[in-house]
Design an enzyme around this catalytic site. Structure first.
Site, PDB file in Angstrom:
ATOM      1  CB  SER A  41     -34.564 -91.989  54.622  1.00 39.46           C
ATOM      2  OG  SER A  41     -34.318 -93.097  55.474  1.00 39.46           O
TER       3      SER A  41
ATOM      4  CG  ASP B  48     -28.212 -89.615  59.580  1.00 35.95           C
ATOM      5  OD1 ASP B  48     -28.153 -90.855  59.642  1.00 35.95           O
ATOM      6  OD2 ASP B  48     -29.128 -89.017  58.994  1.00 35.95           O
TER       7      ASP B  48
ATOM      8  CG  HIS C 276     -30.211 -92.232  57.067  1.00 36.56           C
ATOM      9  ND1 HIS C 276     -30.654 -91.339  58.016  1.00 36.56           N
ATOM     10  CD2 HIS C 276     -31.319 -92.804  56.535  1.00 36.56           C
ATOM     11  CE1 HIS C 276     -31.985 -91.349  58.050  1.00 36.56           C
ATOM     12  NE2 HIS C 276     -32.413 -92.240  57.168  1.00 36.56           N
TER      13      HIS C 276
END
Ligand SMILES: *[C@@H]1O[C@H](CO)[C@@H](O)[C@H](O)[C@H]1NC(C)=O
Ligand SMILES: *[C@@H]1O[C@H](CO)[C@@H](O)[C@H](O)[C@H]1NC(C)=O
Ligand SMILES: *[C@@H]1O[C@H](CO)[C@@H](O)[C@H](O)[C@H]1NC(C)=O
Length: 386
Positions: free
Chosen positions: A37, A344, A347
């Site tokens: 990610s 978040d 991240h």
């Protein structure tokens, strides 16, 4: 300092030769990337077959609110490190392999991204054997490498044309491996067990690099792990009243950062071996750890006034709650993401990624340094007026 005319002419010739070898158009014609990610620019959101639980958290606002202004599948409020690298090399944002761009395969001319949010270095069976759950995806680095091979067979077809494409590309190998540790740690597996994964993760990364070089890749950027001890999700999970577990200067958890540094040291030793094996390849280590640590150590220098708390999350001391994730109904989002490092919980914000990219492109956080001649414009971090 008497420069003779002859010397001057020789100098000019050298410069012209340089200019004609393609350096002017940016050194690299394409970026090919792998990872999770930290690097996914839209694969997981575009291919529901990759999903384990049917839902991509980054598919809803406020993901993307700062830059793209809509959720692109990137796990941030805007651009990622790879986006800033692409921009600085004069290349478009790297197309996700499953993005279904309007040009089909042709859009891969300037790059292709195989990174999938949630991906691990090790295969899913490794985690299943150990009772570790990856609730995001089953994708591993091995799967990403398989897609790379499939893509070559339709995109460039002949080995010599593929070689030509790969020789003028730069490969971004990750970051990958972070999730192998994240899932284990955040599901309560002991440090000793997770430490035993590190050599296995590095072996997978190394064998992938070996294969890519066999296919013709010449330049690779290989990132290390980020400082997980500063991550809001880890800080929440491992919260303790024992003050000596925290770095007094940053508030990060020491032993977790030591873990990340251990991975990075072993990775760099492996990269040294690979450089000996492939003297004609350029294997660049990207020190994400220290490029990020400087933000935690001197936040005000970079426009941050909130280092450890997530901008978007479900409350608690770090605004990170495993059950109320960013974008869900009960979550809250801060007013100015660019004053936060953490987006978040797990991240980073676009502002943090921009500074990390800046540290890689300008130095000193790559080794050897990315050829400065290949950097057309450097990402200029913007500090908002207060
Ligand atoms: C993930 O792997 C498990 C075990 O092999 C399998 O049961 C499941 O269907 C896979 N999920 C996806 C989305 O491929
Ligand atoms: C507190 O943490 C330190 C550093 O990890 C450790 O050496 C010490 O034993 C811990 N103290 C308690 C009471 O757990
Ligand atoms: C942090 O910075 C932002 C943006 O400059 C500002 O709006 C906010 O009030 C600041 N917060 C604190 C606690 O200083």
């Amino acid at each position: 300092m008497g420069f003779s005319l002859g010397t001057a002419i020789t100098y000019c010739t050298v410069l012209i030769v340089f200019a004609s070898t393609g350096h002017v158009a940016g050194c690299y014609k394409a970026i090919v990337s792998f990872g999770d990610s930290v690097t996914d620019t839209g694969n997981l959101i575009h291919n529901s077959k990759l999903l384990s639980n049917g839902f991509v958290k980054s598919s809803v606002p406020p993901y993307g609110e700062t830059f793209f202004r809509y959720p692109t599948g990137r796990y941030s409020d805007g651009r990622l490190i790879i986006d800033f690298i692409a921009q600085s090399m004069g290349l478009p944002f790297v197309q996700p392999y499953f993005g279904g761009g309007s040009n089909g395969d042709r859009s891969f001319v300037e790059g292709v991204n195989f990174a999938v949010a949630g991906a691990t270095a090790m295969d899913i069976s490794f985690f299943m054997e150990r009772g570790i759950i990856n609730s995001a995806t089953n994708v591993s680095l091995g799967n990403e490498l398989d897609w790379f091979k499939q893509m070559l067979s339709s995109f460039c077809q002949t080995p010599s044309r593929c070689k030509e494409y790969l020789q003028s590309s730069v490969v971004l190998m990750g970051e990958i491996g972070g999730n192998d540790y994240n899932y284990a740690f955040l599901q309560g597996h002991p440090k000793e067990e997770v430490l035993s994964f590190v050599p296995k993760v590095i072996t997978v990364i190394a064998s992938t690099i070996n294969e890519l070089i066999k296919y013709g890749v010449q330049t690779l950027i290989v990132p290390g792990n980020l400082p997980i001890g500063c991550s809001a999700s880890y800080l929440s999970y491992f919260m303790t009243s024992n003050a000596s577990e925290y770095d007094p200067r940053t508030g990060c958890i020491n032993w977790l950062n030591d873990f990340a540094e251990n991975h990075n040291e072993l990775l760099q030793e492996e990269l040294d071996r690979l450089r000996e094996l492939h003297p004609h390849a350029t294997i660049i280590y990207a020190d994400y750890y220290n490029a990020a640590m400087r933000l935690y150590r001197s936040p005000s220098n970079y426009g941050f006034n909130n280092t450890l708390e997530a901008c978007c999350g479900g409350g608690g001391p770090y605004n990170s709650n495993a059950h109320v994730y960013c974008g869900s109904q009960l979550s809250t989002v801060c007013d100015s993401p660019s004053s936060y490092i953490n987006w978040d919980g797990s991240h980073l914000t676009e502002a943090a990624y921009r500074w990390i990219a800046d540290g890689l492109l300008k130095g000193p956080f790559t080794s050897p340094q990315i050829n400065g001649a290949c950097i057309l414009s450097r990402p200029k971090p913007k500090i908002l007026d207060s």
